[in-house]
Each structure stands twice: as structure tokens, then as C-alpha cells.
Motif scaffolding. Structure first.
Motif: not given
Length: 72
Positions: A1-13
Motif C-alpha cells: 500500500m505504501s508503495n502505491n502511495s509513493a508511486s502516486n506521489s512520484s507521478l504527481a511530482l
């Protein structure tokens, strides 16, 4: 779940960076020689209004030295 959150954060950046780069790429640019010529003309046209060049009349100067008061 945290990996998905990090991926979304990276995509947003990354999306934010792309948006900023597109904005900067769309800015109209002019040559330095043209900009300096326009700046020089502006300065020469407005030199008579520049208080650093022409000085400030003492009646309009809020920073003039205070007058001394003498009682006779």
C-alpha cells in the motif's frame, strides 16, 4: 500500500514538473541586445522623473533634516 502511495506521489511530482516545463517553454523570449536597447531607451525617456538622478525638492522630501526651533 505504501508503495502505491509513493508511486502516486512520484507521478504527481512528475506531472507538476512537466506542467512547469511546458509553462516555461511557452514564455515569449527576446534577444538580450533587444532587451538592453529597450531598457536603455526606457531609462533615457524617464530620467527626468528619476529622483535619484534629479534630486528631490526639499519641500517634497519627507526625510529632510528637521529645522531647529529658536525662541528669541
Amino acid at each position: 500500500m505504501s508503495n502505491n502511495s509513493a508511486s502516486n506521489s512520484s507521478l504527481a511530482l512528475a506531472q507538476k514538473a512537466v506542467k512547469q516545463l511546458r509553462l516555461e517553454a511557452s514564455v515569449r523570449r527576446i534577444k538580450v541586445s533587444q532587451a538592453s536597447a529597450e531598457l536603455k531607451n526606457f531609462c533615457l525617456q524617464n530620467a527626468n522623473k528619476d529622483p535619484l538622478l534629479m534630486g528631490v525638492p526639499s519641500s517634497d522630501n519627507p526625510f529632510r533634516p528637521p529645522k531647529s526651533c529658536v525662541l528669541l
